[in-house]
Design a protein around this motif. Structure first.
Motif, PDB file in Angstrom:
ATOM      1  N   SER A  27      -7.145 -32.472   3.995  1.00 53.29           N
ATOM      2  CA  SER A  27      -8.207 -31.653   4.584  1.00 53.29           C
ATOM      3  C   SER A  27      -7.663 -30.639   5.584  1.00 53.29           C
ATOM      4  O   SER A  27      -8.300 -29.618   5.859  1.00 53.29           O
ATOM      5  CB  SER A  27      -9.250 -32.548   5.264  1.00 53.29           C
ATOM      6  OG  SER A  27      -8.656 -33.286   6.331  1.00 53.29           O
TER       7      SER A  27
ATOM      8  N   ARG B  17      -8.327 -25.825   6.693  1.00 49.98           N
ATOM      9  CA  ARG B  17      -8.669 -25.216   7.980  1.00 49.98           C
ATOM     10  C   ARG B  17      -8.142 -23.781   8.057  1.00 49.98           C
ATOM     11  O   ARG B  17      -7.000 -23.498   7.687  1.00 49.98           O
ATOM     12  CB  ARG B  17      -8.087 -26.047   9.129  1.00 49.98           C
ATOM     13  CG  ARG B  17      -8.587 -27.484   9.171  1.00 49.98           C
ATOM     14  CD  ARG B  17     -10.112 -27.547   9.323  1.00 49.98           C
ATOM     15  NE  ARG B  17     -10.574 -26.926  10.532  1.00 49.98           N
ATOM     16  CZ  ARG B  17     -10.875 -27.591  11.646  1.00 49.98           C
ATOM     17  NH1 ARG B  17     -10.773 -28.912  11.677  1.00 49.98           N
ATOM     18  NH2 ARG B  17     -11.300 -26.956  12.721  1.00 49.98           N
ATOM     19  N   LYS B  18      -8.986 -22.887   8.545  1.00 49.81           N
ATOM     20  CA  LYS B  18      -8.614 -21.471   8.636  1.00 49.81           C
ATOM     21  C   LYS B  18      -7.448 -21.251   9.596  1.00 49.81           C
ATOM     22  O   LYS B  18      -6.693 -20.275   9.455  1.00 49.81           O
ATOM     23  CB  LYS B  18      -9.817 -20.631   9.056  1.00 49.81           C
ATOM     24  CG  LYS B  18     -10.265 -20.821  10.496  1.00 49.81           C
ATOM     25  CD  LYS B  18     -11.423 -19.908  10.837  1.00 49.81           C
ATOM     26  CE  LYS B  18     -11.803 -19.954  12.313  1.00 49.81           C
ATOM     27  NZ  LYS B  18     -12.179 -21.290  12.786  1.00 49.81           N
ATOM     28  N   GLU B  19      -7.287 -22.154  10.583  1.00 56.04           N
ATOM     29  CA  GLU B  19      -6.195 -22.012  11.545  1.00 56.04           C
ATOM     30  C   GLU B  19      -4.830 -22.066  10.857  1.00 56.04           C
ATOM     31  O   GLU B  19      -3.894 -21.373  11.263  1.00 56.04           O
ATOM     32  CB  GLU B  19      -6.272 -23.106  12.612  1.00 56.04           C
ATOM     33  CG  GLU B  19      -7.446 -22.981  13.562  1.00 56.04           C
ATOM     34  CD  GLU B  19      -8.695 -23.661  13.053  1.00 56.04           C
ATOM     35  OE1 GLU B  19      -9.672 -23.780  13.828  1.00 56.04           O
ATOM     36  OE2 GLU B  19      -8.721 -24.089  11.874  1.00 56.04           O
TER      37      GLU B  19
END
Length: 311
Positions: free
Chosen positions: A58, A62-64
């Protein structure tokens, strides 16, 4: 532990400029080489962290991770790999030494903090030291592509600086996640973007990879440069601040010069010695506040009446 890891990172990164140059000179496509390097290194590290149950898939959603990979890996190394087709590794190292100053300025601007005079002076002194260190053996071939290559490296350092400062925020946001997993995820994204770029601008030919120099360069950059060096870099960002680990760009040319003298008997000029001393002075100045904190922690604390406490 911090200083040991810092020196190890500098030692590894001190050889990566040359390793990149060796691979490119052997005919390896620059963008495809960089993409393969980071995608494989990131995938191996991430798989290891998943097996150890220190990361989950997952994290890749994440966009980070995408933003960090775009700045710290794609933007930095797309420009560097392309530029080293037209620049010497020494010129690339000198231009890359502007990054700590960029990191310092960007960090101060975003935090709206007053810029430390000694840190700014230290960045400038360190940059001058790198120039003095490499000047005796520097070769310059002026051409339009040479100038574009220099600009390309500087643009890459803007990406690098932004990615370094942003990485600090990402590490704080994902406090429960290992910095190794965060580094692996961003390398996977950055490597994937580099491979995508290669599909559009480079001919895909496995021929150059059959050359021993190109293959060894790639393996070294995967296991030493990315899996070891970049993981330590990310760990140091988590443990210290964005500016301190970025000063490897001052130390690595010094280490490379010393290794050349020790292993190959390469001469060291007086100017290079002066450059080395200047680099050390610059790094001390940049990290003066951190050094004062470490020294104060090492002093015995006194709490008895009549005795002053260590500051």
């Amino acid at each position: 532990m911090i200083f040991v890891n810092y020196l190890l990172m500098c030692l590894v990164f001190g050889t990566t400029f040359l390793a990149i140059k060796v691979g490119i000179d052997a005919g390896a496509p620059p963008f495809f080489s960089a993409g393969l390097r980071f995608l494989l290194a990131g995938s191996i590290l991430f798989a290891f962290m998943v097996i150890k149950r220190k990361a989950t898939f997952s994290l890749l959603l994440r966009k980070e991770m995408f933003l960090t990979g775009m700045a710290l890996t794609f933007g930095t190394f797309a420009t560097l790999y392309w530029a080293e087709q037209h620049l010497s590794s020494g010129i690339a190292a000198i231009l890359s030494a502007t990054a700590p100053l960029m990191v310092l300025l960007l960090q101060s601007a975003l935090a709206r903090q007053r810029l430390s005079v000694h840190a700014l002076a230290g960045c400038l002194i360190g940059s001058v030291g790198v120039v003095l260190l490499l000047l005796p053996g520097l070769t310059v071939n002026f051409s339009r592509l040479w100038v574009i290559g220099c600009i390309s490296v500087l643009v890459g350092q803007v990406f690098y600086s932004a990615g370094t400062v942003y990485s600090r925020r990402v590490v704080k946001r994902f406090e429960d996640t290992s910095p190794i997993a965060l580094n692996a995820a961003q390398m996977m994204y950055g490597g994937g973007m580099l491979l995508l770029l290669a599909l559009f601008v480079e001919p895909i030919d496995i021929g150059p990879w059959l050359a021993p120099k190109a293959a060894l360069s790639l393996l070294y950059l995967i296991f030493a440069g990315s899996m070891t060096g970049h993981t330590i870099f990310y760990w140091l960002i988590a443990k210290t601040n964005p500016v301190f680990p970025s000063t490897w760009l001052y130390v690595s040319p010094l280490i490379a010069l010393c290794l050349g003298a020790a292993l190959y008997g390469e001469p060291i000029s007086v100017l290079s010695v002066i450059g080395g001393i200047t680099i050390v002075a610059g790094i001390v100045a940049v990290n003066l506040d951190s050094l004062k904190t470490l020294l104060s922690k090492g002093r015995p604390q006194r709490s008895k009446a009549g005795e002053s406490k260590a500051v």
